[in-house]
Design a protein around this motif. Structure first.
Motif, PDB file in Angstrom:
ATOM      1  N   LEU A  33      -5.749   0.298  -4.678  1.00 49.01           N
ATOM      2  CA  LEU A  33      -5.757  -1.122  -4.302  1.00 49.01           C
ATOM      3  C   LEU A  33      -7.187  -1.657  -4.313  1.00 49.01           C
ATOM      4  CD1 LEU A  33      -3.612  -2.877  -1.624  1.00 49.01           C
ATOM      5  CD2 LEU A  33      -5.996  -3.514  -1.948  1.00 49.01           C
ATOM      6  N   GLY A  34      -8.082  -0.926  -3.683  1.00 47.63           N
ATOM      7  CA  GLY A  34      -9.484  -1.357  -3.637  1.00 47.63           C
ATOM      8  C   GLY A  34     -10.143  -1.300  -5.005  1.00 47.63           C
ATOM      9  N   CYS A  91     -13.079  -2.913   1.073  1.00 43.97           N
ATOM     10  CA  CYS A  91     -11.804  -3.493   0.624  1.00 43.97           C
ATOM     11  C   CYS A  91     -11.304  -4.512   1.646  1.00 43.97           C
ATOM     12  CB  CYS A  91     -10.782  -2.371   0.399  1.00 43.97           C
ATOM     13  SG  CYS A  91      -9.109  -2.949   0.064  1.00 43.97           S
ATOM     14  N   SER A 150      -4.307  -5.282   1.720  1.00 49.60           N
ATOM     15  CA  SER A 150      -5.314  -4.255   2.015  1.00 49.60           C
ATOM     16  C   SER A 150      -4.972  -3.620   3.362  1.00 49.60           C
ATOM     17  CB  SER A 150      -6.703  -4.901   2.094  1.00 49.60           C
ATOM     18  OG  SER A 150      -7.616  -3.982   2.672  1.00 49.60           O
ATOM     19  N   CYS A 151      -4.972  -2.287   3.414  1.00 50.35           N
ATOM     20  CA  CYS A 151      -4.549  -1.645   4.673  1.00 50.35           C
ATOM     21  C   CYS A 151      -5.654  -1.674   5.716  1.00 50.35           C
ATOM     22  CB  CYS A 151      -4.081  -0.218   4.414  1.00 50.35           C
ATOM     23  SG  CYS A 151      -5.406   0.977   4.265  1.00 50.35           S
ATOM     24  N   GLY A 152      -6.897  -1.959   5.271  1.00 53.43           N
ATOM     25  CA  GLY A 152      -7.985  -2.134   6.235  1.00 53.43           C
ATOM     26  C   GLY A 152      -8.791  -0.887   6.524  1.00 53.43           C
ATOM     27  N   LYS A 153      -8.396   0.236   5.911  1.00 58.83           N
ATOM     28  CA  LYS A 153      -9.080   1.501   6.221  1.00 58.83           C
ATOM     29  C   LYS A 153     -10.546   1.497   5.743  1.00 58.83           C
ATOM     30  CE  LYS A 153      -8.207   6.471   5.609  1.00 58.83           C
ATOM     31  NZ  LYS A 153      -7.116   7.439   5.488  1.00 58.83           N
ATOM     32  N   CYS A 154     -10.795   0.928   4.549  1.00 55.29           N
ATOM     33  CA  CYS A 154     -12.169   0.911   4.008  1.00 55.29           C
ATOM     34  C   CYS A 154     -12.756  -0.499   4.175  1.00 55.29           C
ATOM     35  CB  CYS A 154     -12.185   1.253   2.519  1.00 55.29           C
ATOM     36  SG  CYS A 154     -11.025   2.530   2.042  1.00 55.29           S
ATOM     37  N   SER A 201     -14.235   1.877  -1.954  1.00 51.50           N
ATOM     38  CA  SER A 201     -12.806   1.974  -1.627  1.00 51.50           C
ATOM     39  C   SER A 201     -12.277   3.354  -1.992  1.00 51.50           C
ATOM     40  CB  SER A 201     -12.021   0.915  -2.395  1.00 51.50           C
ATOM     41  OG  SER A 201     -12.440  -0.370  -1.992  1.00 51.50           O
ATOM     42  N   ILE A 202     -11.228   3.770  -1.291  1.00 48.10           N
ATOM     43  CA  ILE A 202     -10.717   5.120  -1.577  1.00 48.10           C
ATOM     44  C   ILE A 202      -9.402   5.123  -2.339  1.00 48.10           C
ATOM     45  CG2 ILE A 202     -11.884   6.076   0.461  1.00 48.10           C
ATOM     46  CD1 ILE A 202      -8.893   6.453   1.579  1.00 48.10           C
ATOM     47  N   CYS A 203      -8.819   3.949  -2.614  1.00 45.58           N
ATOM     48  CA  CYS A 203      -7.534   4.004  -3.321  1.00 45.58           C
ATOM     49  C   CYS A 203      -7.427   2.914  -4.384  1.00 45.58           C
ATOM     50  CB  CYS A 203      -6.362   3.915  -2.338  1.00 45.58           C
ATOM     51  SG  CYS A 203      -5.797   2.255  -1.993  1.00 45.58           S
ATOM     52  N   PRO A 260      -3.562   5.374   2.882  1.00 48.37           N
ATOM     53  CA  PRO A 260      -3.870   6.387   1.870  1.00 48.37           C
ATOM     54  C   PRO A 260      -4.725   7.523   2.434  1.00 48.37           C
ATOM     55  CG  PRO A 260      -4.219   4.194   0.994  1.00 48.37           C
ATOM     56  CD  PRO A 260      -3.998   4.034   2.465  1.00 48.37           C
ATOM     57  N   ILE A 298       0.828  -1.214   0.000  1.00 44.62           N
ATOM     58  CA  ILE A 298       0.000   0.000   0.000  1.00 44.62           C
ATOM     59  C   ILE A 298       0.861   1.262   0.000  1.00 44.62           C
ATOM     60  CG2 ILE A 298      -0.309   0.184   2.526  1.00 44.62           C
ATOM     61  CD1 ILE A 298      -2.898   0.898  -0.271  1.00 44.62           C
TER      62      ILE A 298
END
Ligand code: L3W
Ligand code: SF4
Length: 429
Positions: A394-395, A352, A345-349, A390-392, A200, A182
Motif C-alpha cells: 500500500l505504501g 505512509c 493506510s493502516c497507520g503502522k508506518c 513503508s513496509i507494504c 502487515p 489492507i
C-alpha cells in the motif's frame, strides 16, 4: 437455493473463453452445469494420472504469474512452500478492493467451482489439507455463493476426506473480511485470519516460509487459482495461448468512459488501445484522456500501444483499467484515489500514514486554486519518500498515480495553479 443480495449486472466478454467460459452468462453456474461443461475433469485427471510434482512442473512451465497485482511466478512461490515441512496451508486472496477492480468478483459470483477446483488441485500439488478463502466483506453474495458451492462440492466427494476415493483429503473454509483494503496485503490477511488486527508483517519471512500460524502458506489470488484447472486440462497447449513467457488468459476490469464497462478476457499481448476497443470504445464519442490503473499508476495517450503483459515494457498489475475522457479532471481523479489510500493506510508506518494525508491535502489545494509551484515540489518529495519508509504494497504504491500524473499531465497542475481546469470540473461558481 437461498436469496443472494447485490449481484451486479456486469458486462463480460471474452476473445478466448477460458476463465469466462461460463461466467460470461449473467448468472451463477452451479455444480451440475459445471460438471456437464467439463468442470472437475481437471481434478479427476490430476488425482488419477498426475503426481503433485507433475502439477508443480506444469505450473512452472505455464509461466503463470500472480494475478493479484505483483505478478510473482506462481510455480516459484509453490516451490518455496514445498521446501518447508507440512502442515502447509493454501489461502485464496479474494479481498478484491483495489479501486476499479472487480475481475475476481465475476468468477466468485458466476463460476465459483472454477476457483474451488483450482484450489483443490493446488492443495494436492502443495500437500495442503486445509485451505481458506478470504473474501472482502463487501461481497456478501459472493460469500454465500462460495459457501453453497463448497457444500455442493463436499456432497459430490470433491472436498473432504479421501477425495474421489484417493488418500488425499482437503477442505476449504470461507472467511469474511470487514472492509479493510489492507487485509488484501498477504501478511495482514494472515494476521486477520489468525483473529488479530489486520496489520502487515515485516517480510521476510515470506508466508511461503512462515505464514498462517507460523506454517508455510501459499497465498494466491482468485484469478491465479482459477487458471490451474485450465493449465491441467490444456497442458502444453496452454503455452500457445498468448505471448511467449506470459501465457494464459487474463481478466481486465474496465470502467469509466467506455461504451460497455465490464470484465473482458484476453491474452496478454492485447494493448491498452485494443482493450478499450473491446469495451466498445469511448463513450459518447468523447476523446480519450487517461487510464487510471488502480494502484499501478496513470497512463496517457502515448501509452495506448503498450501490451498488458508482465514484461518490463508491459503494464502487468491487476489489469484494472479506469478510462478518463477529455471532460474528466486529472486532479479530481487523483483526489478520489488519494482519499482511498489515505483512508485505507493502516497507520503502522509514519511515512505512509502521514504521507497519504499530506498528498491528499496538497491535491485539494490544486482543486481549490490555492496551490503554488512549491506544492508541485512537495508532491514530488512525497512521491519519492512515502515508499522508502513503508513496509507494504500500500505504501509502495500509494503515490504511483500522483507520480505518473506529474510526469504525464504536468500542465494540468500548472493550469490549476492559475485556477484553470481544462476539463471544466474545478472552479465552478
Ligand atoms: C517467497 C521470496 N515468496 C516475493 C511472494 C510474496 C507475494 C508475492 C508478491 O503485492 C502488489 C502491488 C499492487 N520468497 C518472495 C516471495 N514473494 N518474494 O510473491 O510479492 P511482492 O512483494 O512483489 O508484492 P505484494 O506486496 O505481495 C503488492 C498490488 O499488490 N496491490 C493491490 C492489490 C489489489 C488487488 C485486488 O484488489 N484484487 O489484488 C497493492 O499493493 O499492485 O504490485 O505473495 O510473498 N523471496
Ligand atoms: Fe500500513 Fe501503510 Fe505501513 Fe502498509 S505501508 S503497513 S498500509 S502504514
Amino acid at each position: 437455493m437461498r436469496y443472494y443480495p447485490n449481484i451486479p449486472d456486469l458486462n463480460a466478454n471474452s476473445s478466448i473463453n477460458l476463465l469466462l467460459k461460463r461466467a460470461k452468462e449473467n448468472r451463477t453456474v452451479w455444480i451440475e452445469e459445471y460438471e456437464t461443461t467439463g468442470g472437475y475433469s481437471a481434478l479427476k485427471k490430476a488425482l488419477t494420472k498426475l503426481t503433485p510434482e507433475d502439477i508443480v512442473i506444469m505450473v512452472e512451465e505455464s509461466t503463470l504469474r500472480g494475478r493479484g497485482g505483483a505478478g510473482f511466478p506462481t510455480g516459484r512461490k509453490w516451490r518455496f512452500a514445498l521446501a518447508n515441512p507440512k502442515p502447509r496451508y493454501l489461502i485464496c486472496n479474494a479481498d478484491e478492493s483495489e479501486p476499479g477492480t472487480f475481475k475476481d468478483r465475476i468468477i466468485i459470483e458466476r463460476d465459483p467451482h472454477l476457483l474451488i477446483e483450482g484450489m483443490i488441485i493446488s492443495a494436492y500439488a502443495l500437500g495442503a489439507e486445509l485451505g481458506f478463502i478470504y473474501i472482502r466483506g463487501e461481497y456478501p453474495a459472493g460469500y454465500m455463493i462460495l459457501e453453497d458451492a463448497i457444500e455442493e462440492a463436499r456432497k459430490k466427494g470433491y472436498l473432504g476426506k479421501n477425495i474421489l476415493g484417493t488418500d488425499f483429503s482437503f477442505d476449504i473454509l470461507v472467511y469474511r473480511g470487514a472492509g479493510a483494503y489492507i487485509c488484501g496485503e498477504e501478511t495482514a490477511l494472515i494476521e486477520s485470519l489468525e483473529g488479530k488486527r489486520g496489520h502487515p508483517r515485516l517480510r521476510p519471512p515470506y508466508p511461503a516460509n512462515e505464514g498462517l500460524f507460523g506454517r508455510p502458506t501459499v497465498v494466491n489470488n482468485v484469478e491465479t487459482l482459477s487458471n490451474i484447472p485450465i493449465i491441467v486440462t490444456y497442458e502444453s497447449y496452454y503455452m500457445s495461448i498468448g505471448p511467449a513467457g506470459y501465457y494464459g488468459p487474463k481478466l481486465f476490469p474496465i470502467s469509466g468512459k467506455v461504451k460497455n464497462p465490464g470484465v473482458y478476457e484476453s491474452t496478454m499481448d492485447i494493448t491498452l488501445r485494443e482493450l478499450i476497443d473491446m469495451a466498445g470504445g469511448m463513450k459518447d464519442g468523447k476523446k480519450f484522456k487517461a487510464v487510471f490503473a488502480g494502484a499501478l499508476g496513470v497512463y496517457s495517450e502515448r501509452d495506448l500501444d503498450t501490451p498488458m503483459d508482465y514484461s518490463p515494457k508491459g503494464f502487468g498489475g491487476t489489469g484494472t483499467t479506469i478510462v478518463l475522457a477529455e471532460d474528466d479532471c486529472i486532479i479530481d481523479a487523483l483526489i478520489v484515489i488519494g482519499e482511498f489510500f489515505h483512508h485505507e493506510s493502516c497507520g503502522k508506518c509514519t511515512p505512509c500514514r502521514v504521507g497519504t494525508y499530506e498528498l491528499l491535502n496538497i491535491l485539494k489545494k490544486f482543486q481549490e486554486g490555492t496551490a503554488t509551484e512549491k506544492d508541485i515540489k512537495y508532491l514530488e518529495h512525497l512521491c519519492e519518500n512515502i515508499p522508502v519508509g513503508s513496509i507494504c504494497g500500500l505504501g509502495y504504491s500509494a503515490p504511483n498515480a500522483v507520480r505518473d500524473a506529474l510526469k504525464k499531465f504536468r500542465d494540468e497542475f500548472y493550469l490549476h495553479i492559475e485556477k484553470k481546469c481544462p476539463a471544466g470540473v474545478c472552479f465552478k461558481e
